[in-house]
Design a protein around this motif. Structure first.
Motif, PDB file in Angstrom:
ATOM      1  N   LEU A  58       0.775  -1.169  -0.163  1.00 19.39           N
ATOM      2  CA  LEU A  58       0.045   0.135  -0.125  1.00 19.39           C
ATOM      3  C   LEU A  58       0.851   1.266   0.006  1.00 19.39           C
ATOM      4  O   LEU A  58       1.765   1.371   0.841  1.00 19.39           O
ATOM      5  CB  LEU A  58      -0.917  -0.031   1.217  1.00 19.39           C
ATOM      6  CG  LEU A  58      -1.913   1.073   1.426  1.00 19.39           C
ATOM      7  CD1 LEU A  58      -3.193   0.675   1.891  1.00 19.39           C
ATOM      8  CD2 LEU A  58      -1.589   2.291   2.157  1.00 19.39           C
ATOM      9  N   CYS A  59       0.469   2.141  -0.776  1.00 19.61           N
ATOM     10  CA  CYS A  59       1.217   3.565  -0.762  1.00 19.61           C
ATOM     11  C   CYS A  59       0.243   4.699  -0.947  1.00 19.61           C
ATOM     12  O   CYS A  59      -1.235   4.204  -0.789  1.00 19.61           O
ATOM     13  CB  CYS A  59       2.003   3.674  -2.022  1.00 19.61           C
ATOM     14  SG  CYS A  59       3.414   2.777  -2.245  1.00 19.61           S
ATOM     15  N   GLU A  60       0.542   5.899  -0.340  1.00 22.73           N
ATOM     16  CA  GLU A  60      -0.280   6.789  -0.282  1.00 22.73           C
ATOM     17  C   GLU A  60       0.566   8.041  -0.891  1.00 22.73           C
ATOM     18  O   GLU A  60       1.576   8.508  -0.593  1.00 22.73           O
ATOM     19  CB  GLU A  60      -0.778   7.327   1.142  1.00 22.73           C
ATOM     20  CG  GLU A  60      -1.806   8.238   1.376  1.00 22.73           C
ATOM     21  CD  GLU A  60      -1.924   8.447   2.926  1.00 22.73           C
ATOM     22  OE1 GLU A  60      -2.983   7.433   3.346  1.00 22.73           O
ATOM     23  OE2 GLU A  60      -1.497   9.228   3.559  1.00 22.73           O
ATOM     24  N   GLU A  61      -0.724   8.811  -1.542  1.00 12.63           N
ATOM     25  CA  GLU A  61      -0.117  10.099  -2.097  1.00 12.63           C
ATOM     26  C   GLU A  61      -0.984  11.251  -1.522  1.00 12.63           C
ATOM     27  O   GLU A  61      -2.421  11.317  -1.431  1.00 12.63           O
ATOM     28  CB  GLU A  61      -0.468  10.227  -3.632  1.00 12.63           C
ATOM     29  CG  GLU A  61       0.118  11.480  -4.261  1.00 12.63           C
ATOM     30  CD  GLU A  61      -0.222  11.440  -5.905  1.00 12.63           C
ATOM     31  OE1 GLU A  61       0.477  11.911  -6.808  1.00 12.63           O
ATOM     32  OE2 GLU A  61      -1.418  10.808  -6.345  1.00 12.63           O
ATOM     33  N   THR A  62      -0.253  12.294  -1.014  1.00 11.63           N
ATOM     34  CA  THR A  62      -1.113  13.650  -0.319  1.00 11.63           C
ATOM     35  C   THR A  62      -1.129  14.558  -1.794  1.00 11.63           C
ATOM     36  O   THR A  62      -0.036  14.966  -2.177  1.00 11.63           O
ATOM     37  CB  THR A  62      -0.124  14.107   0.606  1.00 11.63           C
ATOM     38  OG1 THR A  62      -0.118  13.192   1.695  1.00 11.63           O
ATOM     39  CG2 THR A  62      -0.930  15.538   1.028  1.00 11.63           C
ATOM     40  N   VAL A  63      -2.466  14.850  -2.002  1.00 13.43           N
ATOM     41  CA  VAL A  63      -2.580  15.693  -3.433  1.00 13.43           C
ATOM     42  C   VAL A  63      -2.307  17.194  -2.819  1.00 13.43           C
ATOM     43  O   VAL A  63      -2.830  17.667  -1.958  1.00 13.43           O
ATOM     44  CB  VAL A  63      -4.104  15.624  -3.687  1.00 13.43           C
ATOM     45  CG1 VAL A  63      -4.328  16.423  -5.038  1.00 13.43           C
ATOM     46  CG2 VAL A  63      -4.551  14.177  -4.050  1.00 13.43           C
ATOM     47  N   GLY A  64      -1.207  17.911  -3.727  1.00 20.17           N
ATOM     48  CA  GLY A  64      -0.933  19.209  -3.278  1.00 20.17           C
ATOM     49  C   GLY A  64      -0.048  19.361  -2.000  1.00 20.17           C
ATOM     50  O   GLY A  64       0.145  20.269  -1.496  1.00 20.17           O
ATOM     51  N   GLY A  65       0.436  18.187  -1.331  1.00 22.71           N
ATOM     52  CA  GLY A  65       1.141  18.185  -0.096  1.00 22.71           C
ATOM     53  C   GLY A  65       2.219  17.500  -0.001  1.00 22.71           C
ATOM     54  O   GLY A  65       3.275  17.617  -0.908  1.00 22.71           O
TER      55      GLY A  65
END
Length: 900
Positions: free
Chosen positions: A638-645
């Motif tokens: 699992l990975c996670e991307e912070t939009v604009g962060g």
């Protein structure tokens, strides 16, 4: 403590209000309830759930007086405590606004609702009290502080009474079978064999290739977790260890892990000779087609030139070493007996002291507040670290420059040698110890048999000497240049072990004649002292992990011959506060591979961020193994991307837990919906129920789009039955799912109620339809709004035919108990509640969705996001699945982080 007619002792404030908001949600330093956010302050309070057990001492006996939570009101804490999640207690402890007034607190002759915790009136010599409080952080890690507030105590009582605060964390470990509570482990040397003339300390030598406990074909690389699971003497959490050497190691090499440092004394192709500086329990040597030789010892041993081999003498490919958790068997204690005495409300000599001395000094320290460690040093009855390994003073009894621990003889500072160690002011004997004297002890040898780590000199500065009435020293306050884990004081043949959590200052005391019923009211005079130095504290020890539980004990007593002439009072409040750990949000590399074209379907059904920064992503995996629940945690990433962060793209996340939520045995399913359309379903009831059923089939309430996009897969056959005073088949099993959505949308309410006819009609369709498949399980979802009489017989017939029935008790006219003869897998299923859902109009869609998840099988992936900033940004979650049989695939979904 008693509330009888004389009322010599009253219970007013016993131990602790724990802040004005009570114990469940303590007040922070500025009156901010735990969990609230202070504007402009990143150190916002972290929710802390707490409980306690309290006892009183009088006339030579202890008596439990109250506890929280205590639903039986028997002054004994409940066995099962829900700290953070709610449920059994109709709300978690962290949500109880005022535990001191809560119905979950003991209500008896000693405690009335609303009483705070320590307020004793009528205290006199021979009395004492103890309370153990446990803390449990909810939602996220935090730094915890323990403080005393609102203290009111008579001056003379504060001076004469004694007290201590400690980590109640000793797990009950026992010494080795030949221990006598001493520090010595058996030493194993030479070739290690089993049999009549074999090594005495060996229990068995397992050849994994020939042992039924290790049935996997081939030379599999087993580890300490496997041995813990497969050898009957161990329980979960008993063992720890590492793979320390691969194939390319040589004589003289060393490797360090959870079981200390292992040195290679010699090596041939198929044998290896090892020495250890810490106790070990299992050594595994792998090489050749027969697997590995697993050497299992009876008890922990020290290796000193012990020789091991592979099963067939072939070359060594790797070596594993295992030992008891924390050196003493973890919660299993003596070789895995399964006991755990943490939080037992009794001070043990192996538990680290936070503060001790007069009640006045202890309360003074607690008023300032003390930080609580999430991983305190706890000694055990055969602890080498404080006695041999880092003992001051000690003497090397061997000719080896870097000798193992057992080659050192721990010594004492006594009247005969104290002058050799005192710098500055002179002291010819221990009675001459005074404030400002420095005890200087040279470091002897090396740490962990490493020539790169010679032990440094220890300097102890005496801050104050504690004396008895005759002026003889019975203890002292000290400061140190090195972290201290233990100070042992002897008085003739009696000793007292003072354990500390790697601190550089503290108070060490000599043994009492008797803790409570002492005839003299004094401690024994010191005749010797020695010190144990531990490694430095980790920087993150004070950052306590989310969901971690710890135990703090507070005890006070008035010696019988203390000279206290009149009855006095003692009042105090204590408080736990937790602040968020100050660490920077992170973005580890995302190492999830790109599957290219997906080999199967993966759908992220939901993302739950209610416990942020803990996040749960629920994914459906459309493979045979996925539907059966056969996928393992290692099959997911699992990975996670912070939009604009934070970060540039996706950030890697560590999955803490993977839970399978499926009930079915195959990926296919045949489902009949049985809907109540009687007159009581009129108005919004029928409309909300239709929306829930349509969403189950098609993924949303829009009947115009393709039902297979976000809803049931085409492999699912669906049918629909409605019932009022009689039943009608509206959609045959296997009807196009878009048509089923339209048929559900066309239902209307009116008429009586005959749930039995609806169940019979649905089962008739299962029994006669050509679309009912032998390889697909049958499920019936029955929604009822009231009368379920007449449903038992047809429900039992259906379940006898292999149909699983889910029941929905819908609206105020229905209850879960109405479905006791209907829901389940077998006739009159005793577990019917597991298959029955209580719903109203607001949550009916969620209920249908929950049933769908149970039918088709989903995986819930729990992780704590590395970007814990409450920035309000959207987060894209990428779930990657590697099915060993069918290939790989991934899916993404978005949630929004909380905003502070």
């Amino acid at each position: 403590m008693s509330k009888e007619s004389n009322r010599n002792i009253t219970r007013r404030n016993v131990l602790a209000g724990i802040g004005a908001s009570g114990i469940g949600v303590a007040l922070g330093a500025h009156g901010v309830a735990a969990g609230e956010q202070e504007d402009g302050n990143d150190k916002y309070q972290v929710p802390v759930a707490m409980d306690w057990q309290e006892s009183f001492y009088k006339s030579g006996k202890w008596k439990h007086v109250e506890a929280f939570p205590d639903r039986n009101h028997d002054a004994m804490q409940d066995d099962h405590i829900d700290y953070c999640d709610g449920g059994e207690l109709n709300g978690a402890l962290v949500d109880v606004e005022d535990p001191l007034s809560s119905g979950l607190r003991t209500d008896n002759k000693y405690t009335d609702p609303g009483d705070p915790l320590i307020d004793f009136h009528g205290v006199k010599p021979g009395y004492g009290g103890e309370a153990t409080l446990s803390y449990h952080l909810c939602n996220e890690p935090g730094k915890l502080k323990f403080k005393a507030r609102d203290v009111h105590v008579d001056k003379k009582l504060a001076h004469l009474a004694r007290a201590r605060v400690w980590y109640d964390e000793f797990d009950g470990a026992k010494p080795p079978s030949n221990g006598n509570n001493g520090p010595m482990y058996p030493t194993v040397m030479g070739p290690v064999n089993d049999g009549t003339d074999g090594t005495d300390e060996i229990e068995e030598i397992i050849v994994t290739g020939d042992d039924s406990r290790f049935p996997e074909p081939g030379a599999r690389n087993y580890d300490c977790d496997d041995y813990e699971d497969r050898l009957g003497r161990f329980e979960d959490g008993d063992l720890q260890g590492d793979e320390l050497f691969g194939g390319g190691f040589s004589e003289g090499d060393t490797a360090s892990g959870e079981c200390g440092t292992i040195t290679v004394d010699a090596r041939t192709s198929g044998t290896v000779t090892l020495s250890s500086d810490e106790p070990v329990l299992i050594v595994s040597v792998k090489g050749g087609n027969e697997g590995e030789n697993v050497y299992v010892f009876n008890d922990s041993v020290i290796l000193d030139g012990a020789t091991f081999s592979t099963p067939t003498g072939q070359g060594i490919s790797n070596i594993d070493v295992c030992c008891f958790e924390n050196g003493n068997g973890g919660n299993g204690g003596n070789g895995g007996n399964g006991h755990d005495d943490r939080g037992d409300n009794v001070y043990q000599p192996y538990e680290p002291i936070i503060a001790q001395g007069s009640l006045k000094k202890v309360l003074y320290k607690l008023k300032k507040g003390v930080h609580i460690s999430g991983d305190p040093y706890v000694a055990d009855p055969f602890d080498r670290e404080g006695i041999h390994y880092y003992a001051y003073p000690r003497k090397n009894t061997s000719s080896m420059e870097t000798a193992p621990a057992e080659k050192y003889d721990p010594g004492w500072i006594t009247d005969h040698n104290v002058d050799e160690h005192v710098h500055g002011k002179k002291a010819k004997e221990l009675a001459d110890l005074k404030e400002g004297i420095e005890i200087h002890i040279e470091g002897t040898g090396y740490a962990a048999r490493s020539k790169d780590q010679p032990l440094p000199d220890l300097r102890i500065t005496v801050e104050e000497v504690i004396t008895d009435k005759k002026g003889k020293p019975v203890g002292f306050e000290w400061k140190s240049n090195l972290p201290i884990c233990r100070v042992e004081i002897a008085s003739g043949q009696h000793t007292k072990l003072n354990v500390f959590d790697r601190t550089r200052e503290g108070t060490a005391l000599a043994p009492l004649y008797d803790d409570y019923d002492d005839d003299h009211g004094r401690r024994r005079p010191m005749t010797a002292v020695r010190f144990g130095v531990c490694g430095e504290r980790d920087d993150d020890d004070y950052c306590i992990e989310n969901s971690n539980t710890g135990y703090i004990g507070f005890e006070w007593w008035v010696p019988k011959h203390s000279g206290l002439e009149k009855k006095t009072k003692f009042e105090a409040n204590f408080d736990f506060t937790a602040e968020r750990c100050l660490r920077e949000p992170g973005c580890p590399d995302c190492e999830v591979p790109d599957p290219g074209e997906d080999d199967f379907d993966v759908t992220i059904e939901s993302i739950d961020d209610s416990a942020f920064p803990t996040v749960e992503a629920t994914a459906r995996v459309d493979t045979a193994a996925g539907g059966k629940g056969d996928l393992e945690a290692s099959d997911f990433q699992l990975c996670e991307e912070t939009v604009g962060g934070l970060g540039d793209g996706y950030c890697g996340q560590e999955i803490e837990d993977v839970a399978f939520g499926g009930e079915q045995e195959e990926t296919l399913a045949d489902i009949m919906l049985v809907m109540d359309t009687s007159g009581s379903m009129g108005g919004s009831k029928i409309e909300n129920a239709k929306d829930g059923a349509i969403t189950l089939v098609g993924g949303d309430t829009d009947t115009d789009n393709d039902a297979n996009v976000g809803g049931f897969d085409p492999t699912v056959n669906v049918g629909l039955v409605e019932f009022d005073s009689s039943a009608s088949l509206i959609s045959e099993l296997g009807t196009d799912q878009n048509q089923v959505e339209d048929d559900i949308d066309g239902l209307s309410a009116g008429g009586g109620t005959d749930v039995g006819s609806g169940i019979s009609e649905a089962q008739l369709e299962f029994d006669t339809s050509e679309n009912n498949r032998d390889n697909a399980p049958d499920f019936m979802i029955v929604l009822g709004n009231g009368d379920t009489s007449g449903g038992e017989v047809p429900a039992n017939d259906a379940k006898n035919s292999g149909t699983t029935i889910y029941g929905i008790a819908y609206g105020s006219g229905a209850a879960v108990s109405d479905f006791d003869d209907i829901s389940g897998e077998v006739p009159n299923d005793p577990d019917y509640e597991d298959y029955t859902f209580d719903a109203d109009g607001d949550d009916i869609t969620d209920i249908f969705d929950e049933i769908g998840q149970q039918i088709f099988g989903t995986y819930t992936l729990k992780y704590e996001t590395e970007n814990f900033a409450t920035d309000g940004n959207d987060r894209n979650v990428l779930v990657y699945v590697d099915d060993p049989d069918e290939g790989d695939a991934d899916a993404t979904e978005t949630y929004t982080a909380p905003s502070s």
